[in-house]
Design an enzyme around this catalytic site. Structure first.
Site, short mmCIF file in Angstrom:
data_model
loop_
_atom_site.label_atom_id
_atom_site.label_comp_id
_atom_site.label_asym_id
_atom_site.label_seq_id
_atom_site.Cartn_x
_atom_site.Cartn_y
_atom_site.Cartn_z
N ASN A 1 -17.86 41.31 -42.63
CA ASN A 1 -17.78 41.72 -44.04
C ASN A 1 -18.36 43.11 -44.27
OD1 ASN A 1 -16.88 39.14 -44.44
ND2 ASN A 1 -18.36 38.65 -46.04
N ILE A 2 -17.58 43.95 -44.93
CA ILE A 2 -18.02 45.32 -45.20
C ILE A 2 -17.71 45.69 -46.65
CG2 ILE A 2 -17.62 47.76 -44.59
CD1 ILE A 2 -16.94 46.70 -41.72
N GLY B 1 -22.96 41.03 -44.75
CA GLY B 1 -23.96 42.11 -44.71
C GLY B 1 -23.82 43.02 -43.51
N ASP C 1 -15.05 36.05 -52.18
CA ASP C 1 -16.33 36.32 -51.51
C ASP C 1 -17.47 35.68 -52.32
OD1 ASP C 1 -17.99 37.57 -49.64
OD2 ASP C 1 -18.15 39.41 -50.83
N HIS C 2 -18.30 34.89 -51.67
CA HIS C 2 -19.49 34.28 -52.32
C HIS C 2 -19.17 33.47 -53.57
CE1 HIS C 2 -22.35 36.13 -49.60
NE2 HIS C 2 -21.70 37.28 -49.76
P1 13P Z 1 -22.54 44.87 -46.95
O1 13P Z 1 -23.41 45.02 -48.15
O2 13P Z 1 -23.32 45.06 -45.69
O3 13P Z 1 -21.34 45.76 -47.00
O4 13P Z 1 -22.02 43.34 -46.91
C1 13P Z 1 -20.88 42.96 -47.63
C2 13P Z 1 -20.72 41.48 -47.66
O5 13P Z 1 -21.31 40.73 -46.93
C3 13P Z 1 -19.76 40.96 -48.65
O6 13P Z 1 -19.77 39.56 -48.66
O1 G3H Z 2 -21.96 40.44 -50.78
C1 G3H Z 2 -21.71 40.99 -51.85
C2 G3H Z 2 -20.61 41.99 -51.93
O2 G3H Z 2 -21.05 43.25 -51.48
C3 G3H Z 2 -20.03 42.03 -53.30
O3 G3H Z 2 -20.87 42.72 -54.17
O4 G3H Z 2 -21.09 41.14 -56.07
O5 G3H Z 2 -21.57 43.58 -56.36
O6 G3H Z 2 -19.23 42.77 -56.05
P1 G3H Z 2 -20.69 42.54 -55.76
ZN ZN Z 3 -21.69 38.71 -48.28
#
Ligand code: 13P
Ligand code: G3H
Ligand code: ZN
Length: 322
Positions: free
Chosen positions: A267-268, A225, A83-84
């Site tokens: 994504n959650i 998000g 993720d990211h």
């Molecule tokens: P939320 O903060 O809405 O759960 O989004 C998570 C997310 O986008 C992880 O990449």
């Molecule tokens: O989009 C971000 C995710 O909620 C991950 O959060 O970087 O704190 O692990 P984190």
């Molecule tokens: Zn995200």
């Protein structure tokens, strides 16, 4: 079955009018809660790991936990996703280390730089049988170490998506249509209030999603998000000593609508945090004499499972889709 990529999952989701949930994992209880729900409901699922999760729990521990979940749930397709990802090096490390999908997030950079880095990741990933999610447009909130200030976010520009996907060769595209990271997605002044005083956020920009999908027919779109910040958990947190005033998320009905359109991955993360924290706070308040972590992590894990089951059935529509 072994870990899978998202290719087949997304094809079926696009054609079937549903989305696959991508849930962030940071420890064993979270992995178990998510995959037990998906296993029982026969739903495909994506387990995603952020840079922060890797720093917290260690790459190897997380991969092994996910492998254990795959072994325990042999019937359902499970993908392991970064993720990211914020650099080629981080993506490469995850590709080399067993992930089946990575996100390269250069959305805060100029278009040509986003294209250049994304294309480099795609070349490496595809050569190793791994798929790539990229992003165009920026969301408000905190994405790992990247904080996008309120008012600095920008919707995806549909006129850019064809060129971006053609030049990068990415497999899915995250877009910005008004969702936002974290438990405080909108400032109170951006919202109205319902009769109970709960904040009601502005609607998502379905027109932007529609225009993007017209320009990219059949192409899987991703929504980041997308926690709905259930008020029952916010209330639980606040009742048992927490302080989360005006926490607000994306209404589930709007996410459901997006899932019937080109959105194939939702994504959650924040809802997992809220479910666990609310239940742990409640447990401590009701059992001040307990100190065995298994006692309070058990209801926390159950709360994650119940929340994910609810999302699969009522928001994603991915139950029975294996
Ligand atoms: P939320 O903060 O809405 O759960 O989004 C998570 C997310 O986008 C992880 O990449
Ligand atoms: O989009 C971000 C995710 O909620 C991950 O959060 O970087 O704190 O692990 P984190
Ligand atoms: Zn995200």
């Amino acid at each position: 079955m072994p870990l899978v990529t998202t290719t087949e999952m997304f094809k079926k989701a696009y054609n079937g009018g549903y989305a696959v949930g991508a849930f962030n994992v940071n420890n064993m209880e979270i992995v178990q809660g998510i995959t037990e729900a998906a296993g029982e409901l026969k739903s495909p699922v994506i387990l995603q790991v952020s840079k922060g999760a890797r720093a917290y729990a260690n790459h190897t521990y997380l991969v092994k936990l996910v492998e254990a979940a795959v072994q325990e749930n042999p019937e359902i397709p499970i993908a392991l996703h970064l993720d990211h990802g914020d650099s080629f090096e981080l993506c490469k490390s995850c590709i080399d280390g067993g992930f089946t999908s990575v996100m390269i997030d250069m959305s805060s950079k100029p278009f040509d730089e986003n294209v250049e880095v994304t294309r480099k990741v795609v070349e490496y990933a595809h050569a190793h049988g791994v798929v790539v999610e990229a992003e165009l447009g920026t969301l408000e909130g905190v994405e790992d170490e990247v904080v996008v200030e309120a008012g600095k976010a920008s919707y995806t520009r549909p006129e850019e998506v064809e060129e971006f996907v053609t030049r990068t060769g990415c497999d899915s595209l995250a877009i910005a249509i008004g969702t936002s990271h974290g438990a405080y997605k909108f400032r109170p002044e951006q919202c109205t209030r319902n009769e109970e005083g709960i904040l009601v956020p502005p609607p998502l920009r379905f027109d932007v999603l529609e225009e993007v999908s017209k320009r990219l027919p059949g192409f899987p779109i991703v929504l980041h998000g997308s926690s709905s910040v259930p008020q029952e958990f916010v209330k639980m947190v606040n009742t048992y000593g927490g302080n989360m005033p005006d926490a607000v998320g994306i209404p589930e009905s709007q996410l459901r609508q997006a899932a019937t359109m080109a959105v194939c991955k939702i994504n959650i993360d924040s809802d997992i945090r809220l479910a666990m924290t609310g239940n742990i706070r409640k447990y401590f308040a009701e059992h001040p004499e307990h100190f065995d972590p298994r006692q309070y992590l058990k209801p926390a894990r159950q709360a994650v499972k119940d929340m994910v089951a609810h999302k699969i059935v009522n928001v994603l529509g991915s139950d029975g889709k294996i």
